[in-house]
Design a protein around this motif. Structure first.
Motif, PDB file in Angstrom:
ATOM      1  N   ARG A 124       0.835  -1.212   0.000  1.00 48.34           N
ATOM      2  CA  ARG A 124       0.000   0.000   0.000  1.00 48.34           C
ATOM      3  C   ARG A 124       0.861   1.251   0.000  1.00 48.34           C
ATOM      4  NH1 ARG A 124      -0.309   4.472   2.968  1.00 48.34           N
ATOM      5  NH2 ARG A 124      -0.003   3.247   4.872  1.00 48.34           N
ATOM      6  N   ILE A 125       1.939   1.241   0.771  1.00 51.11           N
ATOM      7  CA  ILE A 125       2.838   2.411   0.835  1.00 51.11           C
ATOM      8  C   ILE A 125       3.471   2.665  -0.529  1.00 51.11           C
ATOM      9  CG2 ILE A 125       4.966   3.293   1.857  1.00 51.11           C
ATOM     10  CD1 ILE A 125       4.157   1.422   4.322  1.00 51.11           C
ATOM     11  N   LEU A 126       3.980   1.608  -1.155  1.00 45.00           N
ATOM     12  CA  LEU A 126       4.601   1.756  -2.471  1.00 45.00           C
ATOM     13  C   LEU A 126       3.572   2.198  -3.507  1.00 45.00           C
ATOM     14  CD1 LEU A 126       6.866  -1.434  -2.468  1.00 45.00           C
ATOM     15  CD2 LEU A 126       7.531   0.913  -1.941  1.00 45.00           C
ATOM     16  N   ASP A 127       2.381   1.638  -3.402  1.00 42.74           N
ATOM     17  CA  ASP A 127       1.321   2.005  -4.343  1.00 42.74           C
ATOM     18  C   ASP A 127       0.976   3.491  -4.249  1.00 42.74           C
ATOM     19  OD1 ASP A 127      -1.026   0.724  -6.103  1.00 42.74           O
ATOM     20  OD2 ASP A 127      -1.920   2.239  -4.792  1.00 42.74           O
ATOM     21  N   SER A 128       1.062   4.048  -3.028  1.00 40.32           N
ATOM     22  CA  SER A 128       0.768   5.467  -2.836  1.00 40.32           C
ATOM     23  C   SER A 128       1.737   6.359  -3.600  1.00 40.32           C
ATOM     24  CB  SER A 128       0.825   5.828  -1.343  1.00 40.32           C
ATOM     25  OG  SER A 128      -0.170   5.149  -0.628  1.00 40.32           O
ATOM     26  N   PHE A 129       2.962   5.857  -3.800  1.00 40.76           N
ATOM     27  CA  PHE A 129       3.937   6.629  -4.578  1.00 40.76           C
ATOM     28  C   PHE A 129       3.760   6.384  -6.076  1.00 40.76           C
ATOM     29  CE2 PHE A 129       7.944   7.654  -6.591  1.00 40.76           C
ATOM     30  CZ  PHE A 129       8.312   8.844  -5.969  1.00 40.76           C
ATOM     31  N   TYR A 130       3.667   5.122  -6.448  1.00 39.45           N
ATOM     32  CA  TYR A 130       3.550   4.798  -7.869  1.00 39.45           C
ATOM     33  C   TYR A 130       2.261   5.345  -8.485  1.00 39.45           C
ATOM     34  CZ  TYR A 130       7.467   1.469  -7.641  1.00 39.45           C
ATOM     35  OH  TYR A 130       8.719   0.892  -7.512  1.00 39.45           O
ATOM     36  N   HIS A 131       1.206   5.448  -7.684  1.00 36.20           N
ATOM     37  CA  HIS A 131      -0.097   5.849  -8.222  1.00 36.20           C
ATOM     38  C   HIS A 131      -0.636   7.063  -7.468  1.00 36.20           C
ATOM     39  CE1 HIS A 131      -0.135   2.222 -10.664  1.00 36.20           C
ATOM     40  NE2 HIS A 131       0.202   1.538  -9.585  1.00 36.20           N
ATOM     41  N   LEU A 132       0.168   8.090  -7.413  1.00 37.43           N
ATOM     42  CA  LEU A 132      -0.200   9.327  -6.737  1.00 37.43           C
ATOM     43  C   LEU A 132      -1.537   9.848  -7.257  1.00 37.43           C
ATOM     44  CD1 LEU A 132       0.654  11.789  -4.920  1.00 37.43           C
ATOM     45  CD2 LEU A 132       1.618  12.782  -7.001  1.00 37.43           C
ATOM     46  N   GLY A 133      -2.446  10.132  -6.338  1.00 41.27           N
ATOM     47  CA  GLY A 133      -3.750  10.669  -6.715  1.00 41.27           C
ATOM     48  C   GLY A 133      -4.817   9.620  -6.919  1.00 41.27           C
ATOM     49  N   ASN A 134      -4.412   8.351  -6.963  1.00 37.05           N
ATOM     50  CA  ASN A 134      -5.385   7.265  -7.159  1.00 37.05           C
ATOM     51  C   ASN A 134      -5.389   6.308  -5.974  1.00 37.05           C
ATOM     52  OD1 ASN A 134      -6.105   8.117  -9.857  1.00 37.05           O
ATOM     53  ND2 ASN A 134      -4.101   7.350 -10.507  1.00 37.05           N
ATOM     54  N   GLU A 135      -5.061   6.836  -4.790  1.00 32.14           N
ATOM     55  CA  GLU A 135      -4.939   5.986  -3.599  1.00 32.14           C
ATOM     56  C   GLU A 135      -6.249   5.279  -3.258  1.00 32.14           C
ATOM     57  OE1 GLU A 135      -1.930   9.127  -3.665  1.00 32.14           O
ATOM     58  OE2 GLU A 135      -4.119   9.206  -3.706  1.00 32.14           O
ATOM     59  N   SER A 136      -7.374   5.935  -3.549  1.00 29.94           N
ATOM     60  CA  SER A 136      -8.670   5.350  -3.192  1.00 29.94           C
ATOM     61  C   SER A 136      -8.969   4.084  -3.990  1.00 29.94           C
ATOM     62  CB  SER A 136      -9.790   6.375  -3.416  1.00 29.94           C
ATOM     63  OG  SER A 136      -9.826   6.776  -4.773  1.00 29.94           O
ATOM     64  N   GLU A 137      -8.247   3.873  -5.107  1.00 29.27           N
ATOM     65  CA  GLU A 137      -8.474   2.693  -5.933  1.00 29.27           C
ATOM     66  C   GLU A 137      -7.705   1.475  -5.428  1.00 29.27           C
ATOM     67  OE1 GLU A 137      -7.548   3.693  -9.955  1.00 29.27           O
ATOM     68  OE2 GLU A 137      -8.821   5.506  -9.954  1.00 29.27           O
ATOM     69  N   TYR A 138      -6.847   1.684  -4.437  1.00 26.33           N
ATOM     70  CA  TYR A 138      -6.031   0.564  -3.937  1.00 26.33           C
ATOM     71  C   TYR A 138      -6.907  -0.443  -3.207  1.00 26.33           C
ATOM     72  CZ  TYR A 138      -2.631  -2.043  -1.176  1.00 26.33           C
ATOM     73  OH  TYR A 138      -1.890  -3.049  -0.613  1.00 26.33           O
ATOM     74  N   ASP A 139      -6.848  -1.687  -3.632  1.00 26.46           N
ATOM     75  CA  ASP A 139      -7.629  -2.739  -2.963  1.00 26.46           C
ATOM     76  C   ASP A 139      -6.873  -4.070  -2.949  1.00 26.46           C
ATOM     77  OD1 ASP A 139      -7.740  -3.369  -5.611  1.00 26.46           O
ATOM     78  OD2 ASP A 139      -9.914  -3.669  -5.700  1.00 26.46           O
ATOM     79  N   TYR A 140      -5.537  -3.995  -2.991  1.00 25.94           N
ATOM     80  CA  TYR A 140      -4.736  -5.224  -3.065  1.00 25.94           C
ATOM     81  C   TYR A 140      -4.803  -5.999  -1.757  1.00 25.94           C
ATOM     82  CZ  TYR A 140      -0.679  -8.294  -3.514  1.00 25.94           C
ATOM     83  OH  TYR A 140       0.155  -9.383  -3.550  1.00 25.94           O
TER      84      TYR A 140
END
Length: 810
Positions: free
Chosen positions: A194-210
């Motif tokens: 989740r932390i890495l995803d927040s950097f790779y996908h800046l602005g799309n954090e709400s879509e994270y569901d891994y």
């Protein structure tokens, strides 16, 4: 040769080579990536959060809890710095400390903390609260949420060996950081991704569901979740592109490190309100390697000196000295050796890497300029990683690898100058209320006292410091507007009638002239039975003993207690014997009638003492209740009580409050009790004892008590009430008088001298707030133009002036 942090004893390999090899970068796993997944430098992940970084490197990350470093005094900071150095000295593996200013989804934040409309007639007040919150969000670092991590990397041949080693390291690391009043919270695989995803996908954090388990069942790897559609590291030498974002990774030039670095530098750098990430890599150098390397270097300098002296001697220049540069180098090396041998110093390779990501190149340039300004102010340089942006990105992220080598060898005291700690925040996200902003970071304070182990609390302030406004009314308003909980005020100065009016509450003004009555003998008639199976009668017996003791002005003899107990039980048994439809609540005169039936002389004495309270001029409690005591908001006014009536009135009031809390507990509803001028109730022995007992019982009944008073000293001088303060996990400290400020350190654990200064002379609504072990300098000042201010304001001069202005306007 493989890297190792342990001394290498193999013959033929010099300490100097070992020394230099420790800062050699890792090699990327896929030198020629065929897809964006190949650019993510993680080989495998385990559910417990262990990542395989390279063939023999394994890492685990932890959330690093912040510490109130900025708010310490100079002496306190010195002591902390010493402990921080000891913690660094304990590092014997590769460690990466990361500060991540990640994107905050402000829409999600607003949905969580703004007060939602309910169409109940109070939405205008919710809007007033929301205006306060919105204005403070704008003042802070809107859109930025800072998190801190520590990543430990070890070299082991396989997963099992790495897991065992990391497990053995974990407890010592956690203990060392606990000594700093910090904490390390292990992160599992989902949290790290989740932390890495927040950097790779800046602005799309709400879509994270891994979720790792689900992804494995569906055949999706973690790299599929993280990978961007586009990752371009080749178009420019000093920046990269990820989908529609552009970023740049930089390093702090090792050659520019000053002789002395301020401990505020790293804080100023990481506090910039930009989407950025900063990592400090610590590579510990074994002591024998460091010593041997420096000794060899010193020997080389001494040889140089000898050669220079020989040349001078041959020329006959016996009086000339060797060059300044060589002399200085020798002196520095001797000092470094002394530090290693005698002053508890270790050596580390230290590298500081930072990354910035933005929506477009113009914004990126603006943020890079801001970073440059902070770095240049500290007389250092920051340089982009040219042609190595990919390697630098995988270094700055909290993965565990290090693919760049821009590092500087530093002693512990110099390496410790990059202090990663700043100030503690309080941002509970589970049904929080707004409590102002952190004065240091300007971050909003969101909290829920129900989530504390003991949600009881105290508010202390001098008159005019904002006790009732900030300490009670602001919070009570949040409770009323956001929950179904009940709110009760004990109001010795009649300052809460405006709140009752605003929220449609009921006022119980306990005074001899009142026509609003409260019956202290009320019970649950439907559940009353002759055998008293639910204990109602036993409770009333105990209560009436207190009433009679108060009326008789002192402890009563056992024979009196027996008569009182017998009379109470007879009175309720007669009612319980009646059919339910014929039952009615007894009043004090009914109790007096039963007393008249008793033959003992003591019964006549009790009756005589009680007459004034039943049939005489102080008979306000000899009536049936005619107030809406089921109202969500109740205010008990005490200001106009006559002297003889005050003690009894307080007992009756507290009994009524206790029964309300018990009744609410059965419904699963919380009760918030605010006792203003707390010392007034402590001044009466009977109400004091009753209040202390209630304070201890209320937590189990879903109640939250708040004592509001002027002087900390007055509460602390009594061992019993002092215990109430120490056991309560919520405290508000507004402006304090000097004698009270002097004893705050004894009243609250973990409060520093520097924090106490926030209570010296603040504006009303500012001071310190404590939730559990977290103490924050807060600012909950409300704009005077906001409707909330008019409702809660207790300043009679301001009210009179505003009323006069309104008359003039009309």
């Amino acid at each position: 040769m493989k890297k190792s942090i342990m001394p290498v004893k193999k013959s033929g390999i010099s300490k100097r080579k070992i020394f230099m090899s420790l800062k050699e970068p890792d090699k990327v796993n896929v030198p020629q990536p065929q897809c964006t997944q190949d650019m993510i430098e993680i080989k495998r992940i385990a559910p417990n959060g262990i990542f395989q970084v390279t063939e023999e490197k394994w890492s685990k990350s932890y959330l690093l809890v912040d510490v109130n470093y900025t708010t310490k005094t100079y002496d306190e900071q010195l002591a902390f710095f010493y402990d921080w150095c000891k913690t660094l000295n304990s590092f014997d593996v590769s460690v990466k400390i990361t500060v991540f200013n990640e994107n905050r989804n402000m829409q999600e934040v607003r949905e969580r903390i703004l007060y939602r409309h309910k169409e109940d007639g109070y939405d205008w007040l919710r809007e007033a609260y929301n205006d306060i919150i919105e204005s403070r969000i704008v003042e802070g670092r809107q859109g930025i949420c800072q998190e801190k991590f520590i990543t430990i990397t070890v070299v082991r041949k396989d997963y099992e060996a790495a897991r065992a080693y990391l497990s053995s390291l974990e407890s010592s690391f956690i203990n060392n950081f606990a000594a700093l009043s910090s904490a390390m919270i292990p992160l599992d695989a989902n949290e790290r991704i989740r932390i890495l995803d927040s950097f790779y996908h800046l602005g799309n954090e709400s879509e994270y569901d891994y979720k790792m388990e689900e992804a494995l069942l569906q055949g999706h790897g973690f790299k599929d979740e993280l990978a961007c559609s586009v990752m371009d590291f080749d178009s420019y030498i000093d920046r990269f592109y990820m989908d529609d974002k552009v970023g740049s990774i930089l390093y702090l030039d090792p050659e520019s490190y000053p002789t002395s670095l301020s401990d505020t530098f790293f804080k100023e750098l990481t506090e910039l309100p930009i989407h950025s990430i900063y990592s400090i890599d610590y590579e510990p150098i074994p002591q024998d390697v460091a010593l041997k390397t420096l000794e060899d270097k010193l020997m080389g300098v001494e040889n140089t000196i000898a050669k220079q002296q020989d040349k001078r001697n041959k020329r006959g220049a016996f009086s000339s000295d060797i060059s300044y540069k060589v002399r200085r180098e020798k002196k520095e090396l001797e000092h470094m050796l002394d530090e290693l041998r005698d002053n508890d110093q270790k050596m580390f390779w230290v590298g500081v890497t930072m990354g910035v990501i933005e929506e477009n190149e113009d914004k990126l340039e603006t943020q890079l300029t801001a970073i440059n300004q902070v770095v240049e102010k500290a007389s250092m340089r920051v340089i982009p990683y040219y042609m190595r942006q990919r390697q630098a990105l995988d270094t700055v992220l909290p993965i565990g690898g290090r693919y760049v080598d821009m590092m500087r060898a530093l002693f512990t005291s110099s390496a410790a100058a990059f202090v990663p700690f700043n100030v503690v925040e309080m941002q509970m996200m589970d049904q929080p209320f707004y409590y102002g902003i952190n004065q240091v970071s300007k971050e909003p304070i969101w909290a829920n006292r129900k989530k504390l182990m003991n949600g009881n609390g105290f508010v202390f302030a001098v008159p005019g410091g904002g006790k009732s406004f900030t300490g009670a009314k602001m919070e009570a308003g949040s409770v009323f507007l956001n929950t179904e909980d009940d709110i009760i005020f004990v109001d010795p100065t009649l300052e809460y009638f405006d709140v009752a009016e605003a929220y449609g509450g009921a006022v119980i003004n306990l005074a001899t002239y009142t026509d609003k009555y409260l019956n202290p003998l009320e019970v649950d008639l439907d559940n009353l039975d002759i055998d008293d199976t639910n204990g109602q009668v036993r409770d009333k017996c105990s209560f009436m003993l207190g009433i009679c003791e108060q009326a008789m002005d002192g402890e009563i003899l056992p024979e009196y207690k027996s008569i009182i107990d017998r009379s109470v039980r007879k009175m309720y048994k007669r009612i319980a014997a009646l059919p339910r439809e014929k039952r009615s609540q007894p009043i004090m005169s009914d109790f007096l009638e039963v007393l008249k039936e008793q033959e003992e002389t003591e019964a006549r004495k009790i009756k005589l003492v009680l007459e004034i309270f039943v049939e005489g001029s102080l008979n306000i409690f000899n009536h049936q209740t005619n107030i809406d005591i089921e109202n969500r908001v109740l205010v008990y006014g005490l200001r106009d009580l006559a002297g003889d009536l005050s003690g009894m009135a307080m007992l009756i009031m507290l009994e009524n409050i206790k029964q309300r809390i018990i009744k609410n507990a059965k419904k699963g509803r919380a009760t918030w009790l605010y006792v203003d001028e707390f010392h007034v109730l402590l001044g009466k022995p009977f109400s004091r004892d009753y209040l202390i007992a209630l304070w201890k019982q209320v937590r189990k009944l879903g109640g939250l008590c708040t004592g509001i008073t002027q002087n900390v000293i007055e509460v602390l001088k009594d061992p019993m009430t002092s215990t109430l303060v120490s056991n309560s996990e919520y405290t508000v400290l507004l402006k304090q008088a000097a004698p009270d400020a002097a004893v705050l350190g004894k009243a609250l654990e973990n409060i520093s001298e520097a924090q106490i200064k926030y209570t010296a002379n603040p504006k009303p609504g500012m001071g310190l707030i404590r939730f559990g072990n977290v103490i924050i300098p807060f600012d909950n000042v409300v704009d005077k133009q906001n409707p909330v201010y008019d409702i809660y304001n207790t300043n009679m001069h301001e009210k009179a002036a505003k009323k006069q202005a309104m008359v003039g306007f009309e």
